[in-house]
Design a protein around this motif. Structure first.
Motif: not given
Length: 372
Positions: A352-360
């Motif tokens: 969830r953390g790296w997916r959120a970073q990728l979207k950002a």
């Protein structure tokens, strides 16, 4: 569906089974692992029950008299078992007075532990209390009234799917299958633990999940058991067999008639019930038993009955008389799913953390393109 699409589908099944059921899987797993060693656990928790003073034996009637001294007036003795090994107590089991008023479900019972050398009562306890009984209730029904056993059964079905999907996801996408046995498949320790432990426990866990579902849904597997399904030993109204309140024969007379047809040391006596008014005597070092009809005292030797498939499935599930190797396997099969649940949650939370970073980052790049 393409291979990648199939893998993604299995991943979603595996992920959501683990996330949704993690809260239930952990207590089921831990209690199941503990119950593999329930005898040793009882020795540790209740040492007073095993504080025997010697290996000598008294007449069985003395043990019955001692047990009746701590039983309520309406309690009915169901069985008496002599020690199976030196240092073990005599165990008397009785159906409690409230059993006759019940209409369904396991009958409440009381167990009495007796010193074989002196016939002194060491301890007594009802079937509804104690740590081990609580573990059984958690493992069997998650303490959910009414439908708990069915809930646990469906969790077992879900775990079957989890085992299959986990093996699919473990299989390396590139190279030989042996690549999957490597420790460092990922940079994170929890992910490596999840992959490697999941592989080694997949087959035992599949067996435990299947037998657990079998135990939870006996009516579904009734045909496989050679019967009509339902709970074995139940009466027409759903009640369980009830020991006779006042058998016609005295215990001494039953033992004498049993020894007349099959001389040998008697190790266990089962009292007659309202369903089957027959005494059953277990003989040491003999696969056969002796039955004595309570009505007329007719005694005969009977072969050991063939074990029903339902009982075999239960023994596979809990390790009873299955040997030390299998007991160790199912002990690990209880502990490791809890570890897999924890590592799976960590992996999901990290993703969830790296997916959120990728979207950002994608949003930032998109905004930069618009501004330019």
């Amino acid at each position: 569906m393409s291979k990648i699409g199939m893998r993604n589908a299995w991943f979603q099944v595996h992920k959501w089974i683990g996330l949704i059921l993690a809260v239930a899987i952990i207590p089921l797993s831990v209690t199941g692992a503990a119950l593999v060693w329930d005898d040793a656990l009882d020795h540790a928790i209740n040492p007073q029950r095993y504080a025997t003073s010697g290996s000598g034996l008294q007449p069985m009637q003395r043990y019955v008299a001692s047990a009746r001294g701590v039983l309520a007036s309406g309690d009915r003795i169901a069985s008496l078992a002599l020690p199976a090994a030196a240092g073990e107590p005599v165990i008397v089991v009785a159906s409690t007075a409230s059993t006759a008023k019940r209409t369904a479900g396991p009958p409440p019972r009381k167990t009495v532990w007796i010193d074989p050398a002196t016939a002194h009562v060491l301890d007594s306890a009802g079937s509804g209390g104690g740590l081990i009984r609580t573990f059984h209730m958690i493992h069997g029904s998650l303490l959910i009234p009414g439908v708990g056993r069915q809930v646990v059964g469906w969790i077992g079905v879900a775990m079957l799917l989890s085992c299959v999907s986990g093996l699919w996801l473990w299989w390396p996408t590139v190279g030989r299958w042996a690549r999957g046995l490597r420790w460092r498949r990922h940079r994170n320790t929890d992910t490596n633990l999840h992959h490697l432990l999941g592989f080694w426990i997949a087959l035992p866990l599949f067996v435990l999940s299947l037998t657990g579902a079998w135990i939870s849904f006996p009516q579904v597997f009734g045909g496989a058991q050679g019967g009509a399904g339902g709970k074995p030993g139940a009466r027409a109204g759903g009640q369980r067999p009830l020991p006779l309140a006042t058998p016609k024969l005295a215990l001494d007379a039953v033992i004498a008639r049993g020894n007349a047809v099959s001389p040998g040391a008697i190790t266990k006596v089962d009292w007659p019930t309202d369903q089957k008014p027959v005494w059953t005597l277990g003989i040491a070092h003999d696969a056969r038993a002796v039955t004595v009809a309570d009505a007329d005292g007719a005694a005969k030797v009977v072969p050991e009955p063939r074990e029903p498939l339902a009982r075999t499935m239960r023994r596979i599930h809990d390790g009873t008389r299955m040997g030390l190797v299998w007991q160790i396997v199912i002990f690990l099969g209880g502990l490791l799913p809890a570890i897999l649940a924890v590592t799976g949650i960590i992996m999901w939370w990290r993703s969830r953390g790296w997916r959120a970073q990728l979207k950002a980052r994608q949003r930032a790049r998109g905004e930069a393109v618009v501004l330019s």
